[in-house]
Design a protein around this motif. Structure first.
Motif, short mmCIF file in Angstrom:
data_model
loop_
_atom_site.label_atom_id
_atom_site.label_comp_id
_atom_site.label_asym_id
_atom_site.label_seq_id
_atom_site.Cartn_x
_atom_site.Cartn_y
_atom_site.Cartn_z
N PRO A 4 10.35 2.13 -0.35
CA PRO A 4 8.90 1.99 -0.55
C PRO A 4 8.52 2.09 -2.02
O PRO A 4 9.30 2.58 -2.83
CB PRO A 4 8.32 3.16 0.25
N ASP A 5 7.31 1.64 -2.33
CA ASP A 5 6.83 1.79 -3.71
C ASP A 5 5.89 2.99 -3.84
O ASP A 5 5.41 3.29 -4.93
CB ASP A 5 6.14 0.51 -4.21
N SER A 6 5.64 3.68 -2.71
CA SER A 6 4.74 4.83 -2.72
C SER A 6 4.84 5.57 -1.39
O SER A 6 5.25 4.99 -0.38
CB SER A 6 3.30 4.37 -2.95
N LEU A 7 4.45 6.85 -1.40
CA LEU A 7 4.44 7.66 -0.18
C LEU A 7 3.03 8.20 0.02
O LEU A 7 2.45 8.81 -0.88
CB LEU A 7 5.42 8.83 -0.30
N ILE A 8 2.48 7.95 1.22
CA ILE A 8 1.15 8.47 1.57
C ILE A 8 1.34 9.54 2.64
O ILE A 8 1.90 9.27 3.71
CB ILE A 8 0.24 7.35 2.11
N ASN A 159 4.25 -1.74 -0.79
CA ASN A 159 5.17 -1.33 0.26
C ASN A 159 5.15 0.19 0.46
O ASN A 159 6.16 0.86 0.31
CB ASN A 159 6.59 -1.80 -0.10
N PRO A 160 3.98 0.74 0.82
CA PRO A 160 3.92 2.19 1.05
C PRO A 160 4.46 2.54 2.43
O PRO A 160 4.60 1.68 3.31
CB PRO A 160 2.42 2.49 0.97
N VAL A 161 4.74 3.83 2.64
CA VAL A 161 4.98 4.36 3.99
C VAL A 161 3.99 5.49 4.20
O VAL A 161 3.52 6.11 3.25
CB VAL A 161 6.43 4.87 4.19
N TYR A 162 3.66 5.73 5.48
CA TYR A 162 2.79 6.85 5.82
C TYR A 162 3.63 7.93 6.49
O TYR A 162 4.41 7.65 7.41
CB TYR A 162 1.65 6.42 6.74
N PRO A 179 5.27 1.07 7.50
CA PRO A 179 6.18 1.93 8.26
C PRO A 179 5.62 3.34 8.43
O PRO A 179 4.87 3.84 7.58
CB PRO A 179 7.45 1.95 7.40
N PHE A 180 6.02 3.98 9.53
CA PHE A 180 5.61 5.35 9.83
C PHE A 180 6.82 6.28 9.80
O PHE A 180 7.82 6.03 10.47
CB PHE A 180 4.94 5.42 11.20
#
Length: 210
Positions: A4-8, A159-162, A179-180
């Motif tokens: 991913p490019d980030s994490l939320i 391309n974040p993920v949660y 994606p989760f």
């Protein structure tokens, strides 16, 4: 999983457990208003992750909508000070793990809580320098999938993920088209996830080494 490019991150049940403080805030306000009602930790823990509108319908069926909203507003006002005083319990490895992750990814927090509560958490936990941005349901009263997309648009995330702890988090991630990542130590259960971790440290190691 593609890197991913980030994490939320979700907040309650993912980064910390503040249910005791939340329950205390409800009971404090009920007492102040002369309402003969007590909210237990178990009842509140079962509602973690729900939008406020749903929570107040369940907790206060005897009141009309305006009365519920007024009480909830007072509870959240009290909560700002109570979080500073009482805080909550950070899950093991969270502070150190966020520090490691922030060296590799932009980090965000997105929660179904009231406006201002995420900021209180960030200040209490001392992680302000690690979190790029945050967004609470109470800012616009929109569902998580909408707010995930707002964060993506605002910060140009491709391309974040949660990362969350409930089935609802998974559903909202799907609706947002991302994606989760499920953490099983929180308040919910689900079999619908792209990745699952049983502790925060394992999650950190995975994403740092991806």
């Amino acid at each position: 999983m593609q890197k991913p490019d980030s994490l939320i991150f979700d907040m309650d049940g993912t980064l910390w457990d503040a249910v005791d403080t939340y329950a205390y805030s409800w009971n404090l306000v009920f007492n102040e208003m002369g309402i003969d009602k007590t909210i237990t930790r178990d009842v509140l823990a079962g509602m973690v992750g729900m939008e406020g509108k749903k929570v107040i319908e369940i907790l206060m069926p005897e009141f009309d909508h305006d009365k519920r909203v007024a009480i909830y507003s007072t509870v959240n006002d009290r909560r700002h000070n109570l979080i500073r005083e009482k805080g909550g319990i950070l899950y093991p490895g969270v502070r150190e793990g966020l520090k490691q992750l922030a060296e590799h990814y932009p980090l965000f927090i997105l929660s179904n809580c009231a406006k201002g509560i995420i900021r209180q958490f960030i200040d209490w936990a001392g992680i302000d320098d690690l979190i790029k941005d945050e967004l609470a349901h109470g800012v616009n009263f929109m569902p998580k999938n909408h707010n995930i997309k707002l964060l993506m648009d605002k910060h140009g995330l491709q391309n974040p993920v949660y990362v969350g702890d409930t089935a609802g988090d998974g559903e909202q991630s799907r609706l947002a088209g991302i994606p989760f990542v499920f953490v099983s130590y929180g308040f919910g259960t689900t079999d619908d996830y792209d990745l699952k971790f049983d502790d925060f440290t394992s999650l950190v190691q995975y994403f740092v080494n991806l």
